[in-house]
Design a protein around this motif. Structure first.
Motif, PDB file in Angstrom:
ATOM      1  N   SER A 119       0.852  -1.184   0.000  1.00  0.00           N
ATOM      2  CA  SER A 119       0.000   0.000   0.000  1.00  0.00           C
ATOM      3  C   SER A 119       0.889   1.235   0.000  1.00  0.00           C
ATOM      4  CB  SER A 119      -0.929   0.013   1.222  1.00  0.00           C
ATOM      5  OG  SER A 119      -0.183   0.113   2.412  1.00  0.00           O
ATOM      6  N   PRO A 120       0.422   2.352  -0.558  1.00  0.00           N
ATOM      7  CA  PRO A 120       1.272   3.553  -0.645  1.00  0.00           C
ATOM      8  C   PRO A 120       1.785   4.040   0.705  1.00  0.00           C
ATOM      9  CG  PRO A 120      -0.643   3.781  -2.068  1.00  0.00           C
ATOM     10  CD  PRO A 120      -0.866   2.534  -1.259  1.00  0.00           C
ATOM     11  N   ASP A 121       0.934   3.970   1.747  1.00  0.00           N
ATOM     12  CA  ASP A 121       1.383   4.461   3.050  1.00  0.00           C
ATOM     13  C   ASP A 121       2.479   3.572   3.636  1.00  0.00           C
ATOM     14  OD1 ASP A 121      -1.258   2.912   3.196  1.00  0.00           O
ATOM     15  OD2 ASP A 121      -0.507   2.649   5.236  1.00  0.00           O
ATOM     16  N   ARG A 122       2.387   2.250   3.395  1.00  0.00           N
ATOM     17  CA  ARG A 122       3.440   1.356   3.882  1.00  0.00           C
ATOM     18  C   ARG A 122       4.741   1.584   3.121  1.00  0.00           C
ATOM     19  NH1 ARG A 122       3.144  -1.017   8.914  1.00  0.00           N
ATOM     20  NH2 ARG A 122       1.002  -0.484   9.438  1.00  0.00           N
ATOM     21  N   LEU A 123       4.638   1.908   1.841  1.00  0.00           N
ATOM     22  CA  LEU A 123       5.838   2.208   1.070  1.00  0.00           C
ATOM     23  C   LEU A 123       6.536   3.442   1.629  1.00  0.00           C
ATOM     24  CD1 LEU A 123       4.526   1.551  -2.548  1.00  0.00           C
ATOM     25  CD2 LEU A 123       6.355   0.302  -1.406  1.00  0.00           C
ATOM     26  N   VAL A 124       5.769   4.455   1.989  1.00  0.00           N
ATOM     27  CA  VAL A 124       6.344   5.663   2.581  1.00  0.00           C
ATOM     28  C   VAL A 124       7.000   5.323   3.919  1.00  0.00           C
ATOM     29  CG1 VAL A 124       5.790   7.895   3.631  1.00  0.00           C
ATOM     30  CG2 VAL A 124       4.809   7.280   1.418  1.00  0.00           C
ATOM     31  N   LEU A 125       6.309   4.530   4.729  1.00  0.00           N
ATOM     32  CA  LEU A 125       6.849   4.150   6.031  1.00  0.00           C
ATOM     33  C   LEU A 125       8.134   3.356   5.888  1.00  0.00           C
ATOM     34  CD1 LEU A 125       6.468   3.976   9.143  1.00  0.00           C
ATOM     35  CD2 LEU A 125       5.150   1.876   8.742  1.00  0.00           C
ATOM     36  N   GLU A 126       8.127   2.374   4.987  1.00  0.00           N
ATOM     37  CA  GLU A 126       9.246   1.438   4.879  1.00  0.00           C
ATOM     38  C   GLU A 126      10.390   1.946   4.015  1.00  0.00           C
ATOM     39  OE1 GLU A 126       5.988  -2.142   5.311  1.00  0.00           O
ATOM     40  OE2 GLU A 126       7.072  -1.883   3.420  1.00  0.00           O
ATOM     41  N   ASP A 127      10.108   2.833   3.063  1.00  0.00           N
ATOM     42  CA  ASP A 127      11.145   3.300   2.146  1.00  0.00           C
ATOM     43  C   ASP A 127      11.687   4.683   2.495  1.00  0.00           C
ATOM     44  OD1 ASP A 127      10.754   0.957   0.838  1.00  0.00           O
ATOM     45  OD2 ASP A 127       9.785   1.811  -0.931  1.00  0.00           O
ATOM     46  N   VAL A 128      10.976   5.419   3.355  1.00  0.00           N
ATOM     47  CA  VAL A 128      11.416   6.773   3.705  1.00  0.00           C
ATOM     48  C   VAL A 128      11.579   6.937   5.215  1.00  0.00           C
ATOM     49  CG1 VAL A 128      10.929   9.239   3.535  1.00  0.00           C
ATOM     50  CG2 VAL A 128      10.225   7.712   1.676  1.00  0.00           C
ATOM     51  N   ILE A 129      10.498   6.688   5.956  1.00  0.00           N
ATOM     52  CA  ILE A 129      10.515   7.011   7.389  1.00  0.00           C
ATOM     53  C   ILE A 129      11.437   6.090   8.176  1.00  0.00           C
ATOM     54  CG2 ILE A 129       9.101   7.175   9.464  1.00  0.00           C
ATOM     55  CD1 ILE A 129       6.758   8.021   7.648  1.00  0.00           C
ATOM     56  N   ILE A 130      11.236   4.788   8.046  1.00  0.00           N
ATOM     57  CA  ILE A 130      12.068   3.843   8.794  1.00  0.00           C
ATOM     58  C   ILE A 130      13.549   3.961   8.416  1.00  0.00           C
ATOM     59  CG2 ILE A 130      12.581   1.380   9.088  1.00  0.00           C
ATOM     60  CD1 ILE A 130       9.577   0.876   9.249  1.00  0.00           C
ATOM     61  N   PRO A 131      13.903   4.003   7.114  1.00  0.00           N
ATOM     62  CA  PRO A 131      15.327   4.140   6.775  1.00  0.00           C
ATOM     63  C   PRO A 131      15.971   5.404   7.338  1.00  0.00           C
ATOM     64  CG  PRO A 131      14.098   3.383   4.872  1.00  0.00           C
ATOM     65  CD  PRO A 131      13.089   3.751   5.913  1.00  0.00           C
ATOM     66  N   TYR A 132      15.192   6.485   7.443  1.00  0.00           N
ATOM     67  CA  TYR A 132      15.753   7.722   8.002  1.00  0.00           C
ATOM     68  C   TYR A 132      16.204   7.503   9.438  1.00  0.00           C
ATOM     69  CZ  TYR A 132      16.009  12.468   9.857  1.00  0.00           C
ATOM     70  OH  TYR A 132      16.430  13.628  10.476  1.00  0.00           O
ATOM     71  N   PHE A 133      15.354   6.904  10.248  1.00  0.00           N
ATOM     72  CA  PHE A 133      15.711   6.702  11.657  1.00  0.00           C
ATOM     73  C   PHE A 133      16.779   5.621  11.825  1.00  0.00           C
ATOM     74  CE2 PHE A 133      11.419   8.602  12.145  1.00  0.00           C
ATOM     75  CZ  PHE A 133      11.810   9.718  12.864  1.00  0.00           C
ATOM     76  N   ILE A 134      16.809   4.662  10.925  1.00  0.00           N
ATOM     77  CA  ILE A 134      17.866   3.657  10.968  1.00  0.00           C
ATOM     78  C   ILE A 134      19.227   4.295  10.703  1.00  0.00           C
ATOM     79  CG2 ILE A 134      18.817   1.665   9.727  1.00  0.00           C
ATOM     80  CD1 ILE A 134      15.966   0.658   9.375  1.00  0.00           C
ATOM     81  N   SER A 135      19.255   5.288   9.816  1.00  0.00           N
ATOM     82  CA  SER A 135      20.521   5.892   9.399  1.00  0.00           C
ATOM     83  C   SER A 135      21.092   6.880  10.408  1.00  0.00           C
ATOM     84  CB  SER A 135      20.343   6.603   8.054  1.00  0.00           C
ATOM     85  OG  SER A 135      19.520   7.766   8.205  1.00  0.00           O
ATOM     86  N   ARG A 136      20.275   7.286  11.384  1.00  0.00           N
ATOM     87  CA  ARG A 136      20.714   8.308  12.330  1.00  0.00           C
ATOM     88  C   ARG A 136      21.095   7.691  13.663  1.00  0.00           C
ATOM     89  NH1 ARG A 136      18.930  13.388  10.239  1.00  0.00           N
ATOM     90  NH2 ARG A 136      20.076  14.273  12.012  1.00  0.00           N
ATOM     91  N   SER A 137      22.340   7.923  14.075  1.00  0.00           N
ATOM     92  CA  SER A 137      22.862   7.291  15.284  1.00  0.00           C
ATOM     93  C   SER A 137      22.202   7.811  16.553  1.00  0.00           C
ATOM     94  CB  SER A 137      24.373   7.505  15.378  1.00  0.00           C
ATOM     95  OG  SER A 137      24.681   8.888  15.425  1.00  0.00           O
ATOM     96  N   GLU A 138      21.640   9.028  16.516  1.00  0.00           N
ATOM     97  CA  GLU A 138      21.018   9.579  17.723  1.00  0.00           C
ATOM     98  C   GLU A 138      19.674   8.936  18.050  1.00  0.00           C
ATOM     99  OE1 GLU A 138      20.098  12.837  14.536  1.00  0.00           O
ATOM    100  OE2 GLU A 138      21.444  11.133  14.819  1.00  0.00           O
ATOM    101  N   TYR A 139      19.167   8.141  17.107  1.00  0.00           N
ATOM    102  CA  TYR A 139      17.899   7.445  17.338  1.00  0.00           C
ATOM    103  C   TYR A 139      18.187   5.946  17.445  1.00  0.00           C
ATOM    104  CZ  TYR A 139      16.173  11.920  15.623  1.00  0.00           C
ATOM    105  OH  TYR A 139      15.931  13.266  15.443  1.00  0.00           O
ATOM    106  N   HIS A 140      18.281   5.457  18.663  1.00  0.00           N
ATOM    107  CA  HIS A 140      18.660   4.058  18.871  1.00  0.00           C
ATOM    108  C   HIS A 140      17.537   3.225  19.494  1.00  0.00           C
ATOM    109  CE1 HIS A 140      21.234   0.605  19.414  1.00  0.00           C
ATOM    110  NE2 HIS A 140      20.932   0.561  20.705  1.00  0.00           N
ATOM    111  N   LYS A 141      16.851   3.781  20.482  1.00  0.00           N
ATOM    112  CA  LYS A 141      15.789   3.052  21.168  1.00  0.00           C
ATOM    113  C   LYS A 141      14.450   3.415  20.531  1.00  0.00           C
ATOM    114  CE  LYS A 141      18.294   3.003  25.561  1.00  0.00           C
ATOM    115  NZ  LYS A 141      18.273   3.433  26.984  1.00  0.00           N
ATOM    116  N   ILE A 142      13.860   2.448  19.842  1.00  0.00           N
ATOM    117  CA  ILE A 142      12.682   2.713  19.018  1.00  0.00           C
ATOM    118  C   ILE A 142      11.541   1.797  19.433  1.00  0.00           C
ATOM    119  CG2 ILE A 142      11.770   2.659  16.659  1.00  0.00           C
ATOM    120  CD1 ILE A 142      14.655   3.349  15.750  1.00  0.00           C
ATOM    121  N   LEU A 143      10.361   2.388  19.603  1.00  0.00           N
ATOM    122  CA  LEU A 143       9.150   1.626  19.915  1.00  0.00           C
ATOM    123  C   LEU A 143       8.197   1.689  18.742  1.00  0.00           C
ATOM    124  CD1 LEU A 143       7.237   0.111  21.920  1.00  0.00           C
ATOM    125  CD2 LEU A 143       6.377   2.379  22.575  1.00  0.00           C
ATOM    126  N   PHE A 144       7.721   0.516  18.304  1.00  0.00           N
ATOM    127  CA  PHE A 144       6.730   0.441  17.236  1.00  0.00           C
ATOM    128  C   PHE A 144       5.420  -0.040  17.859  1.00  0.00           C
ATOM    129  CE2 PHE A 144       4.503  -0.883  13.500  1.00  0.00           C
ATOM    130  CZ  PHE A 144       4.979  -0.064  12.490  1.00  0.00           C
TER     131      PHE A 144
END
Length: 214
Positions: free
Chosen positions: A42-67
């Motif tokens: 779905s388009p919203d999952r693509l945005v979540l998985e291809d943009v939002i999640i990779p952004y936080f994965i790439s940033r070292s200041e964001y380590h402890k994540i709750l989904f």
């Protein structure tokens, strides 16, 4: 013996097999494969998985994540966040099989029973408002819990279907505990609120930051 015969009855087994096959093809119809993992198509999952999640994965200041919330299409997220301290929370115990290794079986409204204040860097609260957390009271408490569980400067990603049948009330303007956060400009878009194109339910992502005390 009667119970054994019932279990191995060919018609019962055939019925179960057909059910599993139908479910498999249902997953294929709504999903997409990446390697051996199945994701919701779905388009919203693509945005979540291809943009939002990779952004936080790439940033070292964001380590402890709750989904917040688990289902079959969130199961691959444990791999995406394998280098982070990835937590999940889901009220339905049977959905634990789709969760991360660090998992809480409870409602988001009870998060403080399991996690100390200021613990998380990021909370992703997507697709739950209007699909389980429906009343104003529960919604207020869910944001109160998110606020308390985030560190100062922590990020809340809130995603919801902005249509009347799934929006019990105007959440972004009428939820008092949401107003404790500050809007956060999410760099990849960049905006504080992003309406996903081509979504029937007007799925929207809003980004917030917990203020830093002066």
């Amino acid at each position: 013996m009667a119970q054994t015969k019932a279990i191995w009855n060919p018609s019962v087994l055939a019925h179960k097999l057909v059910g599993r096959i139908n479910y498999f093809f249902y997953q294929l119809s709504v999903g997409r494969f990446r390697g051996f993992d199945l994701y919701l198509n779905s388009p919203d999952r693509l945005v979540l998985e291809d943009v939002i999640i990779p952004y936080f994965i790439s940033r070292s200041e964001y380590h402890k994540i709750l989904f917040v919330g688990c289902d079959w299409y969130t199961k691959p997220y444990r791999k995406l966040f394998r280098n982070k301290e990835y937590w999940t929370i889901e009220i339905e115990e049977w959905r634990k099989k789709y969760a991360g290794e660090r998992h809480i079986v409870d409602a988001l409204q009870n998060l403080s029973l399991h996690i100390e204040s200021g613990y998380f860097d990021v909370i992703i609260y997507n697709g739950v408002f209007g699909h389980g957390i429906n009343t104003k009271g529960d919604t207020e408490e869910s944001f109160n819990q998110c606020f308390n569980a985030l560190r100062e400067g922590g990020i809340l990603v809130f995603g919801w279907n902005n249509v009347p049948q799934y929006t019990p009330f105007p959440v972004t303007t009428e939820c008092e505990n949401l107003q404790k956060f500050k809007p956060y400009v999410f760099e990849p878009f960049p905006t504080c609120e992003y309406l996903v194109p081509n979504t029937e339910y007007k799925h929207t992502f809003a980004f917030y930051k917990k203020p830093v005390a002066s």
